[in-house]
Design a protein around this motif. Structure first.
Motif, PDB file in Angstrom:
ATOM      1  N   ASP A  79       0.839  -1.197   0.000  1.00  0.00           N
ATOM      2  CA  ASP A  79       0.000   0.000   0.000  1.00  0.00           C
ATOM      3  C   ASP A  79       0.878   1.253   0.000  1.00  0.00           C
ATOM      4  O   ASP A  79       2.113   1.176   0.010  1.00  0.00           O
ATOM      5  CB  ASP A  79      -1.024  -0.026   1.141  1.00  0.00           C
ATOM      6  N   ALA A  80       0.246   2.429  -0.015  1.00  0.00           N
ATOM      7  CA  ALA A  80       0.965   3.697  -0.110  1.00  0.00           C
ATOM      8  C   ALA A  80       1.859   3.955   1.103  1.00  0.00           C
ATOM      9  O   ALA A  80       2.792   4.756   1.022  1.00  0.00           O
ATOM     10  CB  ALA A  80      -0.024   4.853  -0.280  1.00  0.00           C
ATOM     11  N   ASP A  81       1.599   3.272   2.219  1.00  0.00           N
ATOM     12  CA  ASP A  81       2.438   3.424   3.405  1.00  0.00           C
ATOM     13  C   ASP A  81       3.580   2.418   3.444  1.00  0.00           C
ATOM     14  O   ASP A  81       4.326   2.363   4.417  1.00  0.00           O
ATOM     15  CB  ASP A  81       1.593   3.272   4.679  1.00  0.00           C
ATOM     16  N   GLY A  82       3.712   1.622   2.384  1.00  0.00           N
ATOM     17  CA  GLY A  82       4.792   0.649   2.324  1.00  0.00           C
ATOM     18  C   GLY A  82       4.517  -0.656   3.056  1.00  0.00           C
ATOM     19  O   GLY A  82       5.422  -1.464   3.246  1.00  0.00           O
ATOM     20  N   VAL A  83       3.280  -0.876   3.483  1.00  0.00           N
ATOM     21  CA  VAL A  83       2.937  -2.125   4.166  1.00  0.00           C
ATOM     22  C   VAL A  83       2.786  -3.223   3.113  1.00  0.00           C
ATOM     23  O   VAL A  83       1.988  -3.082   2.183  1.00  0.00           O
ATOM     24  CB  VAL A  83       1.632  -1.971   4.989  1.00  0.00           C
ATOM     25  N   PRO A  84       3.567  -4.305   3.245  1.00  0.00           N
ATOM     26  CA  PRO A  84       3.506  -5.372   2.233  1.00  0.00           C
ATOM     27  C   PRO A  84       2.325  -6.322   2.462  1.00  0.00           C
ATOM     28  O   PRO A  84       1.874  -6.516   3.594  1.00  0.00           O
ATOM     29  CB  PRO A  84       4.826  -6.110   2.437  1.00  0.00           C
ATOM     30  N   TYR A  85       1.844  -6.897   1.360  1.00  0.00           N
ATOM     31  CA  TYR A  85       0.769  -7.878   1.374  1.00  0.00           C
ATOM     32  C   TYR A  85       1.168  -9.037   0.463  1.00  0.00           C
ATOM     33  O   TYR A  85       1.990  -8.883  -0.442  1.00  0.00           O
ATOM     34  CB  TYR A  85      -0.545  -7.258   0.884  1.00  0.00           C
ATOM     35  N   LEU A  86       0.576 -10.166   0.718  1.00  0.00           N
ATOM     36  CA  LEU A  86       0.897 -11.355  -0.071  1.00  0.00           C
ATOM     37  C   LEU A  86       0.488 -11.178  -1.533  1.00  0.00           C
ATOM     38  O   LEU A  86      -0.491 -10.478  -1.835  1.00  0.00           O
ATOM     39  CB  LEU A  86       0.169 -12.578   0.499  1.00  0.00           C
ATOM     40  N   PRO A  87       1.187 -11.834  -2.433  1.00  0.00           N
ATOM     41  CA  PRO A  87       0.767 -11.810  -3.836  1.00  0.00           C
ATOM     42  C   PRO A  87      -0.515 -12.615  -4.015  1.00  0.00           C
ATOM     43  O   PRO A  87      -0.849 -13.464  -3.187  1.00  0.00           O
ATOM     44  CB  PRO A  87       1.939 -12.457  -4.577  1.00  0.00           C
ATOM     45  N   MET A  88      -1.216 -12.319  -5.076  1.00  0.00           N
ATOM     46  CA  MET A  88      -2.434 -13.052  -5.435  1.00  0.00           C
ATOM     47  C   MET A  88      -2.280 -13.541  -6.868  1.00  0.00           C
ATOM     48  O   MET A  88      -1.262 -13.301  -7.519  1.00  0.00           O
ATOM     49  CB  MET A  88      -3.655 -12.146  -5.300  1.00  0.00           C
ATOM     50  N   PHE A  89      -3.306 -14.225  -7.356  1.00  0.00           N
ATOM     51  CA  PHE A  89      -3.256 -14.677  -8.745  1.00  0.00           C
ATOM     52  C   PHE A  89      -3.056 -13.483  -9.668  1.00  0.00           C
ATOM     53  O   PHE A  89      -3.553 -12.391  -9.397  1.00  0.00           O
ATOM     54  CB  PHE A  89      -4.547 -15.392  -9.142  1.00  0.00           C
ATOM     55  N   ARG A  90      -2.370 -13.691 -10.758  1.00  0.00           N
ATOM     56  CA  ARG A  90      -2.094 -12.631 -11.718  1.00  0.00           C
ATOM     57  C   ARG A  90      -3.260 -12.413 -12.680  1.00  0.00           C
ATOM     58  O   ARG A  90      -3.256 -11.491 -13.483  1.00  0.00           O
ATOM     59  CB  ARG A  90      -0.825 -12.944 -12.514  1.00  0.00           C
ATOM     60  N   GLN A  91      -4.242 -13.290 -12.619  1.00  0.00           N
ATOM     61  CA  GLN A  91      -5.369 -13.209 -13.536  1.00  0.00           C
ATOM     62  C   GLN A  91      -6.649 -13.580 -12.796  1.00  0.00           C
ATOM     63  O   GLN A  91      -6.591 -14.174 -11.716  1.00  0.00           O
ATOM     64  CB  GLN A  91      -5.155 -14.120 -14.740  1.00  0.00           C
ATOM     65  N   PRO A  92      -7.795 -13.229 -13.371  1.00  0.00           N
ATOM     66  CA  PRO A  92      -9.055 -13.540 -12.702  1.00  0.00           C
ATOM     67  C   PRO A  92      -9.281 -15.046 -12.556  1.00  0.00           C
ATOM     68  O   PRO A  92      -8.773 -15.849 -13.346  1.00  0.00           O
ATOM     69  CB  PRO A  92     -10.116 -12.949 -13.643  1.00  0.00           C
ATOM     70  N   VAL A  93     -10.053 -15.394 -11.545  1.00  0.00           N
ATOM     71  CA  VAL A  93     -10.544 -16.762 -11.370  1.00  0.00           C
ATOM     72  C   VAL A  93     -12.008 -16.726 -11.778  1.00  0.00           C
ATOM     73  O   VAL A  93     -12.794 -15.967 -11.207  1.00  0.00           O
ATOM     74  CB  VAL A  93     -10.415 -17.233  -9.907  1.00  0.00           C
ATOM     75  N   LEU A  94     -12.356 -17.512 -12.782  1.00  0.00           N
ATOM     76  CA  LEU A  94     -13.737 -17.544 -13.258  1.00  0.00           C
ATOM     77  C   LEU A  94     -14.457 -18.695 -12.570  1.00  0.00           C
ATOM     78  O   LEU A  94     -13.939 -19.815 -12.518  1.00  0.00           O
ATOM     79  CB  LEU A  94     -13.764 -17.710 -14.773  1.00  0.00           C
TER      80      LEU A  94
END
Length: 170
Positions: A79-94
């Motif tokens: 986020d804009a405050d530099g707090v990291p988050y886990l990666p997610m899928f690079r594409q939608p899940v249908l």
């Protein structure tokens, strides 16, 4: 503001990373063109599940894809405050739905095409942990699995053929 960078984790795969499509604005500054993937992540759910079951099954099914197919996972978020988050899928899940027979046929087609897949059977609603889940699936032959959901990943056209007869969840 957190400025620490999370430590890198070593890769356990020997396959080269798949480039992640990045939208780019055109020279005139117009909005980026939509990204079109040549692969598809799809979940097919049995149409008689309750809402909580649909959500639970979907979460469990897609959880295996990123562990076995690192190319489906994007970059970590921040986020804009530099707090990291886990990666997610690079594409939608249908998410699709269909009857018991549609699910059985899709499973057979996914096996024939040797597409990466995950299964969730009705027996798993009665278990409470991974060990018992795996034992429940292992106890039943392929043709006898009481499937309530499958996840499939692969080339878009191959996944579309696997899902023949299913319709978008909604």
């Amino acid at each position: 503001m957190n400025t620490e960078t999370p430590p890198a984790t070593p890769s356990t795969t020997t396959t080269p990373p798949v480039p992640h499509p990045q939208p780019a604005a055109d020279a005139g500054g117009a909005a980026p063109a939509p990204v079109r993937f040549d692969t598809k992540i799809a979940v097919l759910l049995r149409d008689d599940l309750e809402t909580w079951q649909r959500l639970n099954v979907t979460a469990f099914l897609v959880s295996g894809l990123g562990t076995q197919l690192p190319e489906v996972v994007g970059e970590p978020y921040e986020d804009a405050d530099g707090v990291p988050y886990l990666p997610m899928f690079r594409q939608p899940v249908l998410v699709f739905e269909g009857g018991k027979e549609t699910l059985r046929a899709a499973h057979e087609r996914a096996l024939r095409r040797a597409l990466p897949r995950a299964v969730f059977t009705s027996d798993l609603f009665a278990t409470g942990n991974d060990r018992d889940n795996r034992a429940a699936v292992r106890a039943v032959g392929t043709d006898g699995l009481d499937l309530v959901g499958i996840a499939v990943y692969g080339p878009r056209n191959a996944v579309d053929k696997v899902l023949k007869g299913a319709h978008m969840h909604g």
